[in-house]
Design a protein around this motif. Structure first.
Motif, mmCIF file in Angstrom:
data_model
loop_
_atom_site.group_PDB
_atom_site.id
_atom_site.type_symbol
_atom_site.label_atom_id
_atom_site.label_comp_id
_atom_site.label_asym_id
_atom_site.label_seq_id
_atom_site.Cartn_x
_atom_site.Cartn_y
_atom_site.Cartn_z
ATOM 1 N N SER A 150 -13.790 -28.731 -19.497
ATOM 2 C CA SER A 150 -14.162 -27.867 -20.623
ATOM 3 C C SER A 150 -15.660 -27.808 -20.867
ATOM 4 N N SER A 151 -16.449 -28.429 -20.003
ATOM 5 C CA SER A 151 -17.889 -28.523 -20.266
ATOM 6 C C SER A 151 -18.598 -27.178 -20.210
ATOM 7 N N MET A 152 -18.020 -26.201 -19.498
ATOM 8 C CA MET A 152 -18.656 -24.890 -19.377
ATOM 9 C C MET A 152 -18.040 -23.845 -20.310
ATOM 10 N N LEU A 153 -17.153 -24.290 -21.209
ATOM 11 C CA LEU A 153 -16.451 -23.369 -22.086
ATOM 12 C C LEU A 153 -17.057 -23.373 -23.483
ATOM 13 N N ASP A 154 -16.887 -22.265 -24.197
ATOM 14 C CA ASP A 154 -17.334 -22.233 -25.584
ATOM 15 C C ASP A 154 -16.417 -23.110 -26.429
ATOM 16 N N ALA A 155 -16.849 -23.422 -27.645
ATOM 17 C CA ALA A 155 -16.141 -24.393 -28.481
ATOM 18 C C ALA A 155 -14.706 -23.972 -28.785
ATOM 19 N N ILE A 156 -14.485 -22.693 -29.055
ATOM 20 C CA ILE A 156 -13.140 -22.223 -29.408
ATOM 21 C C ILE A 156 -12.208 -22.331 -28.204
ATOM 22 N N THR A 157 -12.662 -21.848 -27.053
ATOM 23 C CA THR A 157 -11.842 -21.924 -25.842
ATOM 24 C C THR A 157 -11.570 -23.368 -25.465
ATOM 25 N N GLN A 158 -12.573 -24.207 -25.614
ATOM 26 C CA GLN A 158 -12.416 -25.630 -25.319
ATOM 27 C C GLN A 158 -11.325 -26.244 -26.187
#
Length: 205
Positions: A150-158
């Protein structure tokens, strides 16, 4: 129980990335693994999933050697989902190579029916990561190695990805090794946390 017993491995003769590493991951447990860049975290994750040949030591599942053929019960999920899929295949074929998840489970991961006809490059990184995670959940899989997924995802998607994965893992009693630099995230997700330094493990408070 997934166990690594005193494993050592490296990429060059005479140089070891991991040295005498031992760990245990129980069914249903979430274990965090952090460490400095280049400490061997991903190497350990790939080794647990059978992607490396050990120089010494052993890997066991419930006291028996991990299988060498067929569906591997330990699945490694890389940070970059493109590494886990064939770019020339449509999403439907990519999923079907491992298994055929029903529509309800696909919807839980936000994967629409129209995605099945798309190619990986037609999805965003977050969308493709959801596909990679779903693909890894084939029947017979018992442990997941989530390597910075999840390191490359935005906070909501994460947040959505971790919530859905946690729900499915609980239902299936999956053990999950979460590899990452975000120690706050590991603290929220995991019951135990380990630190890898100079190829060796130690407990983290």
């Amino acid at each position: 129980m997934l166990e690594a017993h005193d494993i050592t491995l490296g990429y060059r003769p005479g140089v070891s990335v991991l040295r005498g590493v031992s760990l245990q991951l129980a069914a249903g447990e979430w274990l965090g693994l952090s460490g400095a860049s280049g400490s061997g975290k991903s190497t350990l994750g790939r080794a647990l999933a059978g992607h490396h040949t050990l120089r010494s030591g052993s890997l066991q599942l419930d006291g028996a050697p991990l299988p060498r053929h067929g569906l591997h019960p330990v699945q490694w999920l890389p940070q970059v989902p493109e590494l886990a899929v064939n770019p020339r295949w449509r999403i439907g074929r990519i999923l079907a190579e491992a298994w055929t998840p029903d529509a309800a489970l696909r919807q839980r991961f936000g994967i629409g029916d129209d995605w099945l006809e798309r190619y990986p490059h037609e999805l965003s990184g977050g969308e493709l990561q959801r596909v990679a995670v779903l693909r890894s959940l084939a029947p017979g899989v018992r442990y997941l190695i989530a390597d910075e997924i999840s390191s490359m995802l935005d906070a909501i998607t994460q947040a959505e990805l971790w919530q859905t994965l946690a729900e499915v893992a609980e239902q299936r009693d999956l053990g999950v090794l979460v590899i990452g630099h975000d120690r706050a995230l590991l603290k929220r997700l995991c019951q135990r946390r380990l630190w890898l330094e100079n190829g060796q493990l130690c407990a983290e408070a």
